[in-house]
Design a protein around this motif. Structure first.
Motif: not given
Length: 396
Positions: A56-72
């Motif tokens: 859940p923390l990764w999912g919410r982080l992708s909302d704030v920081k963007g999908r690509k940076p979190v996948i990387i």
């Protein structure tokens, strides 16, 4: 758009392979290290706990920081975690680390793998929601489901091939794949602006419209994991097989499940007519039929048919609960709900092995009976929700 979809598919596939490639070689490696089955269970289970807590923390982080940076970040973390896990395993096999220290280091390294893996599917699922409208959401989620299914099938197969060279070799591949996926994502996925710049509205697992799909996800993943965990025991006990025969027969059964899942989701990618709840009801009924076959007959061909039905049912259920959950929330909550789905998968991976093996020791038919009850409850719940929604629509 095609490049983005391919990179999303490949990302989820690599994450699933990274999760599955450890499982086939863990038992023999643990015995080579002189450790017990209990140690193996701790190493695997705590990795799943990390997945459940951090998804859940990764999912919410992708909302704030963007999908690509979190996948990387997820792939970088997976690479580092796999290097640590493989290095610890190698040191143990060489006798450089022993005893309690070895167990603790393996648990920590495996937990780190489990902590970073959900960053990829959570962000990828949210990305798919970003680039599809409501009519295309189902086919988009089926695309992700197909990547999951392919990783589920090929992960153990890749491990088996490289284990011929040496038991630790699948772990080397587990460290290499995230780097390949990282390169693909960096080249092919355009930078995507964060969905929101402020703190995102939190998605509750008990939120109306979301909880039914999370329950469906839980039931689906418990069914898949249970089949993987106790299928071999059931085959051997019911058919009186040797250990080698059991391994071969179960491998074919799981292959049938994986192929059926991939084919079903491939068809679903092109079919935009079915709604999430329809997919869930049909999928649950097919798995229920598979359970009845397991409980009512004692024949190899019937068991293979049940495995195939499990695959078709799972192939409908996975895009069903992912699509339904995605459509139940706002655009700025896509990462949050994707993270909850990842958490459900982690929770299932912790509960299902313990529950299914415990029930199997009491009576070998009980795990399948439990799956039947869960699928029946899910079907009735979905029908009641549909009926209630229809009544409210007519009244308005």
């Amino acid at each position: 758009m095609g490049k983005i979809r391919f990179s999303i598919f490949f990302s989820v596939f690599v994450a699933m392979v990274g999760l599955m490639i450890i499982a086939p070689v863990m038992p023999p490696l643990i015995r080579e290290l002189g450790l017990s089955e209990t140690h193996s269970g701790l190493i695997i289970s705590l990795g799943s706990v990390a997945m459940a807590l951090l998804a859940p923390l990764w999912g919410r982080l992708s909302d704030v920081k963007g999908r690509k940076p979190v996948i990387i970040l997820g792939f970088l973390g997976m690479f580092i975690a796999y290097v640590l896990f493989t290095g610890t395993m190698y040191a143990g096999l060489q006798g450089m680390i022993k005893g309690g220290l070895l167990v603790v280091l393996l648990i920590l390294a495996r937990a780190l793998v489990g902590a970073f893996i959900p960053a990829v599917p959570s962000s990828a699922q949210a990305y798919m929601a970003d680039i599809t409208d409501e009519n295309e959401r189902g086919s988009g989620m089926a695309f992700i489901g197909a990547a999951n299914g392919l990783g589920l099938v090929l992960g153990p197969a890749i491990a088996g091939v490289f284990a011929i060279i040496g038991l630790i070799w699948p772990l080397y591949i587990g460290a290499l794949l995230p780097i390949l996926a990282l390169i693909v994502v960096m080249i092919m996925v355009p930078s995507h602006k964060p969905v929101i710049h402020a703190k995102p509205p939190k998605v509750s697992p008990f939120q109306k419209g979301v909880r039914i799909y999370l329950f469906a996800g839980f039931v689906t993943m418990v069914s898949i994991v249970t089949l993987q965990v106790i299928g071999g025991f059931y085959f051997q006990d019911q058919l009186g097989l040797t250990t080698n025969e059991t391994a071969r027969m179960v491998s074919f059964g799981l292959m049938f499940t994986g192929v059926a899942m991939i084919i079903t989701q491939g068809v679903q990618m092109k079919n935009k007519k079915w709604q999430p709840k329809q997919l869930l009801v049909v999928g649950a009924l097919l798995i229920l039929i598979g359970v009845i076959l397991f409980l009512s007959f004692n024949h190899l061909a019937v068991y293979y048919t049940a495995y195939f039905l499990f695959g078709i049912g799972s192939g409908l259920l996975m895009p069903g609960f992912m699509t339904g959950a995605s459509l139940a929330v706002k655009k700025e909550q896509q990462g949050g709900v994707a993270g909850l789905i990842g958490s459900i998968q982690g929770i299932s991976a912790v509960i299902a092995p313990l529950l299914s093996t415990g029930l199997y020791q009491v009576e070998k038919h009980l795990p399948f009976a439990l799956l039947g009850v869960l699928m029946f409850v899910l079907t009735i719940t979905l029908v009641m929700v549909n009926s209630k929604s229809t009544s409210q629509h007519l009244a308005s």
